[in-house]
Design a protein around this motif. Structure first.
Motif, PDB file in Angstrom:
ATOM      1  N   SER A 124     -49.248 -50.040   6.798  1.00 25.70           N
ATOM      2  CA  SER A 124     -48.079 -50.766   7.287  1.00 25.70           C
ATOM      3  C   SER A 124     -48.436 -52.231   7.531  1.00 25.70           C
ATOM      4  N   SER A 125     -47.459 -53.099   7.267  1.00 25.06           N
ATOM      5  CA  SER A 125     -47.651 -54.536   7.513  1.00 25.06           C
ATOM      6  C   SER A 125     -47.243 -54.931   8.937  1.00 25.06           C
ATOM      7  N   GLY A 158     -48.644 -51.492  17.180  1.00 21.96           N
ATOM      8  CA  GLY A 158     -49.191 -50.147  17.100  1.00 21.96           C
ATOM      9  C   GLY A 158     -50.710 -50.136  17.062  1.00 21.96           C
ATOM     10  N   ARG A 159     -51.252 -48.925  16.972  1.00 23.95           N
ATOM     11  CA  ARG A 159     -52.690 -48.752  16.975  1.00 23.95           C
ATOM     12  C   ARG A 159     -53.293 -49.229  15.663  1.00 23.95           C
ATOM     13  N   LYS A 160     -54.403 -49.937  15.736  1.00 19.93           N
ATOM     14  CA  LYS A 160     -55.049 -50.440  14.532  1.00 19.93           C
ATOM     15  C   LYS A 160     -55.637 -49.283  13.723  1.00 19.93           C
ATOM     16  N   PRO A 161     -55.459 -49.302  12.412  1.00 26.09           N
ATOM     17  CA  PRO A 161     -55.991 -48.208  11.584  1.00 26.09           C
ATOM     18  C   PRO A 161     -57.500 -48.329  11.410  1.00 26.09           C
ATOM     19  N   LEU A 207     -53.911 -53.757   8.276  1.00 24.66           N
ATOM     20  CA  LEU A 207     -55.343 -53.928   8.057  1.00 24.66           C
ATOM     21  C   LEU A 207     -55.743 -55.376   8.320  1.00 24.66           C
ATOM     22  N   THR A 208     -56.742 -55.550   9.167  1.00 24.36           N
ATOM     23  CA  THR A 208     -57.258 -56.890   9.459  1.00 24.36           C
ATOM     24  C   THR A 208     -58.773 -56.830   9.541  1.00 24.36           C
TER      25      THR A 208
END
Length: 500
Positions: free
Chosen positions: A57-58, A62-65, A2-3
């Motif tokens: 996940s940290s 991969g694809r951003k949630p 998460l960003t």
């Protein structure tokens, strides 16, 4: 990973920009969608990103949630619009741009059905949607039936006493982590505490609460799927294991409809002094458990979830009229407003004096003694002779004093017989009348928000639906408060959009 979780103000700016792009006629928005726009503007879900961060996940690859704030808001809108299917809601998001925008998505980038179910896994802490094994033997429906509006007694008559004794023996009851904990954290952090700060749940330092259970019928079949070949051999009543689509459900007694049902029991705890009957802890249990058993466990869970709150009063119906419950509440310095169960009531004798069902002493000639006040520090009530107070002659006086005979009853000696609030008093009837608020709260869940219409088949499904509806109930209360204040508290950017 998460960003860049955006703030609520950024979300509102996004909504205004997207609505400007999609709708040239603002009159259309004002006429048809002003209420949901204001409704969403009042619900600040920014902290949901922090509360759910550990569920993602940290790994930066991969694809951003999807933003969890937007996913949670979209689920709230789904329930607010009475949509009970995720597939149908995704179709609605793709065909009606305004619902995608209010959720926080652009109309051309709407999450799919799988994304919503992936989000469900983040809200549910158990590894499986079910809490028990799907393969088990068929459940047997009990043959004994109750009477109209009378719930069946627990199978173990002393189960409540055992639970209370165990709880009071341990000074600090340890809380065991449960699968719905993440939902409760979101619910209390984003909705219950903000409502409390607005004064919508009453005084949290002496909170009055009410609780009751209600049947919830599951969509799973009670017979299960046969896994054996016994039927081919002519044995139609085999005891082999079967596969159930909802293994956590079982049979319970619906006292209002006078029939057994297959599903769960929704045990709702709501604030008594709330003008909107707001829930503070919705809890799903097995249908076979009695309400008195559910209250004991729920009360101690409440003490864990709201450690800064002080519970001053509990209002319950006659199904929870059990002496161990009074004893437990008195131990925690909580006033019990519980209706007497006629099946458990009889004439009592206290210190050689007859006591009627309202806790009033009866003098030797059969007259009620008169209430002469209460010592609130010790919760000891004083009673005086009716002849001396009424200035009439008693045929067999039991005291030579001109003041007449006095008698004392103590809540500590028998909290069920002598509650802190006298049963036949005006204050008792006034307080007990508030108990219908929990029924209105449950009605909002089951009828207004169509809780049972989805026919779900897992504990995850029913817990998520119940909590999301509880969030909507709080949001509806905020909306009504905003209407009372003529929308003076809503964001200026939304005011200008809708010309309020």
């Amino acid at each position: 990973m998460l960003t860049n979780i955006r703030t609520h103000e950024s979300y509102l700016n996004f909504v205004v920009e997207q609505l400007d792009l999609q709708f040239d006629d603002k009159t259309f928005l004002t006429d048809f969608y002003s209420k949901p726009i204001v409704w969403c503007s009042l619900v600040d879900l920014t902290d949901a990103g922090t509360l759910l961060k550990h569920r993602y996940s940290s790994n930066p690859r991969g694809r951003k949630p999807r933003n969890p704030c937007d996913m949670l808001r979209s689920l709230m809108l789904m329930h607010d619009q009475k949509v009970t299917s995720v597939d149908q809601w995704v179709f609605t998001l793709k065909t009606t741009p305004i619902w995608a925008i209010l959720s926080g998505f652009t109309p051309d980038n709407v999450p799919g059905v799988g994304t919503f179910y992936d989000f469900f896994n983040r809200l549910w802490l158990a590894p499986s949607p079910h809490l028990s094994n799907r393969k088990k033997r068929k459940l047997k429906k009990a043959k004994k039936k109750g009477k109209k509006n009378q719930k069946l007694e627990p199978k173990n008559p002393k189960i409540v006493q055992k639970l209370v004794k165990r709880a009071l023996k341990n000074k600090k009851v340890r809380y065991t982590a449960k699968a719905h904990d993440q939902l409760q954290i979101l619910f209390q952090s984003l909705f219950v505490h903000p409502s409390a700060s607005k004064g919508l749940v009453g005084n949290t330092q002496s909170l009055s609460m009410m609780a009751d259970g209600s049947p919830v019928i599951t969509g799973g079949r009670p017979y299960g799927k046969f896994l054996c070949d016994c039927r081919k051999q002519g044995n139609w009543k085999c005891q082999c294991q079967r596969q159930f689509s909802d293994p956590d459900a079982d049979y319970g007694w619906d006292s209002s409809r006078e029939k057994y049902y297959y599903g769960r029991s929704l045990f709702m705890v709501a604030a008594s002094d709330s003008p909107y009957d707001l829930p503070i802890y919705p809890r799903m249990y097995r249908a076979s458990k009695h309400d008195s058993v559910l209250f004991v466990s729920t009360f101690h869970e409440l003490k864990h979830w709201y450690p800064d709150w002080t519970f001053g009063e509990v209002i319950l119906d006659s199904a929870l009229d059990a002496y161990p419950i009074y004893e437990m509440l008195e131990h925690h310095d909580v006033s019990a407003i519980i209706d007497l169960n006629p099946r458990r009531s009889k004439q009592f004798i206290y210190n050689e004096m007859d006591i009627n069902l309202d806790g009033v002493p009866i003098c030797p000639i059969g007259r009620k003694m008169l209430d002469w006040g209460v010592d609130k520090k010790r919760y000891r009530r004083k009673w005086r002779c009716p002849a001396v107070v009424g200035k009439w002659t008693c045929p067999t006086p039991c005291s030579e004093s001109a003041y007449g005979r006095t008698f004392y009853t103590s809540t500590k000696d028998n909290p069920r017989l002598f509650p802190r609030v006298k049963r036949d008093s005006k204050e008792w009837y006034k307080r007990y009348a508030l108990r219908t608020g929990v029924e209105r709260c449950i009605k909002r869940q089951k009828i207004d928000y169509r809780l049972e219409d989805s026919r779900g088949r897992s504990s995850r499904h029913w817990n998520i639906r119940s909590y999301i509806i509880g969030m909507c109930q709080h949001a509806d209360a905020w909306m009504k408060e905003a209407e009372k204040n003529h929308f003076s508290t809503i964001d200026p950017i939304i005011k200008s959009l809708l010309s309020l």
